[in-house]
Design an enzyme around this catalytic site. Structure first.
Site, short mmCIF file in Angstrom:
data_model
loop_
_atom_site.label_atom_id
_atom_site.label_comp_id
_atom_site.label_asym_id
_atom_site.label_seq_id
_atom_site.Cartn_x
_atom_site.Cartn_y
_atom_site.Cartn_z
CD GLU A 49 68.19 65.47 85.00
OE1 GLU A 49 67.17 65.85 85.70
OE2 GLU A 49 67.63 65.28 83.88
CG ASP A 200 89.05 74.25 72.91
OD1 ASP A 200 89.54 73.64 73.76
OD2 ASP A 200 88.36 74.06 72.23
CE LYS A 229 91.15 66.78 71.41
NZ LYS A 229 89.85 66.96 72.04
NE ARG A 235 85.95 59.86 72.60
CZ ARG A 235 86.85 60.44 71.73
NH1 ARG A 235 87.91 60.08 71.71
NH2 ARG A 235 86.74 61.47 70.84
#
Length: 392
Positions: A49, A200, A229, A235
């Protein structure tokens, strides 16, 4: 003693499915063996974190010990992505997905109830661009610009609405739009009305990296993307921003909407960035464009209605309204023949999102597998034969 898990049966079956399927889902791709090794590495054990203390965004470092290696890894990942896009923008590589990247991006500069000017989901936008069932539509006051008669973004309408509504943020980006995005025009409109300009580029990021789509860097205040993509990575998500927004963006990611980053996925993102810097990746982007135009033109020659009448990127939409078939019916039938794509709404959609009047076709994944123009033309002809044999 190792447990014999049924999970590996599922993995083997999915591997067989991927090996035997023509993959035309525009948001999917196939990662390299190195990316797979990184994502399945011991880094999955590490909690981290916070941020490396060297970051310029005024963070307070990590909240756990033992982070000396992942600190170096994360900084290396950031620096490599800056090289990919030839930018001095700040980059945050921690977002777990494109959706969480968009959430953090909005949170960094907006308050609940602020106005966002965006594309509508039915016109080709993403769920996080203001759908009423998504956090974006629930938290923010969404205004949608329209498409012109050809299915392209009506930039005059963007300008008109921006002047009338004075949005806090103008968003450019889509998940089912086949044409070049005019970042220069969006930027000028945003500056005129005093709005943040956000892009985006999740679908087209690999094409930006290969020089096959104009770049939003130097124009947009905030840029989000996925890495899985056209970037052909694991991912996950990334956020780039102008340096003056670095502290706001980092704080919105952690502690704003995420806890510990997935360092094993960040390792995969770093490898994807290394791969995106190679001449082979640039050629991959060029081949995507050639393949998509060839397949799209094949459908046009066979008499299909292609939204916007063509494509400039890695995908296009077939509007099946005139065939009497739903997008879902075509998707399900093609699944039986080893061809995978997804149903998709089309402009002026009259059917529900569960049925739709169109399908979205993308070429990035099969281009990774080595398909070229002639291969995609043959796939188009096969899809045509299957559709013509479907009962009405």
């Amino acid at each position: 003693m190792r447990l014999k898990s049924k999970v590996f049966d599922f993995i083997e079956r999915e591997q067989r499915r991927q090996d035997s399927t023509v993959e035309l889902i525009a948001s999917e791709n196939f990662v390299s063996e190195n990316v797979m090794r990184a994502v399945g590495s011991c880094l999955t054990n590490k909690y981290a974190e916070g941020y490396p203390t060297e970051r310029v965004s005024g963070n307070r470092g990590r909240y756990y010990g033992g982070c000396e290696v992942v600190n170096e890894l994360e900084e290396y990942c950031c620096e490599t992505w800056r090289k990919v896009f030839h930018t001095d923008y700040h980059v945050n590589v921690q977002p777990h997905s494109g959706s969480s990247a968009n959430l953090a991006a909005y949170m960094s500069v907006l308050k609940p109830g602020d106005k966002i000017l965006s594309m509508n989901l039915n016109d080709g936008a993403h769920l996080t661009h203001g759908s009423p069932v998504n956090f974006s539509g629930k938290l923010y006051n969404m205004i949608f610009y329209s498409l012109d008669a050809s299915g392209r973004i009506d930039m005059n309408d963007v300008e008109k609405l921006a002047r009338e509504e004075k949005p806090n943020l103008i968003l450019a980006g889509a998940s089912a739009y086949s044409r070049i995005l005019d970042f220069e025009r969006f930027y000028k409109i945003a500056r005129e009305v005093g709005a943040y300009f956000m892009v985006d580029m999740a679908h087209i990021a690999g094409l930006v990296a290969s020089g096959d789509h104009p770049s939003p860097f130097g124009l947009a205040d905030i840029i989000t993307t996925t890495t899985h993509k056209t970037l052909r990575g694991p991912r996950g998500g990334l956020i780039f921003c102008k340096p003056e927004l670095a502290k706001k963006v980092d704080g919105a990611v952690f502690p704003g909407c995420q806890g510990g980053p997935l360092e094993h996925v960040i390792a995969g993102k770093a490898i994807a960035a290394e791969e995106a810097l190679t001449p082979e990746f640039a050629e991959y982007g060029h081949q995507i464009i050639r393949n998509c135009k060839a397949m799209c033109n094949a459908f046009l020659e066979m008499g299909y209605h292609v939204v916007t009448g063509g494509t400039d990127n890695h995908l296009f939409l077939l509007d099946l309204t005139d065939t009497g078939l739903t997008g879902k019916a075509v998707q399900d039938e093609l699944d039986k023949h080893g061809i995978t794509l997804n149903k998709n709404c089309v402009p002026n959609e009259t059917r529900s999102p569960q049925l739709t009047s169109g399908v979205r076709i993308g070429v990035a994944a099969m281009t990774t597998k080595g398909y070229q123009e002639a291969d995609f033309i043959e796939v188009a002809k096969k899809i045509d034969r299957i559709i013509r044999e479907m009962p009405r």
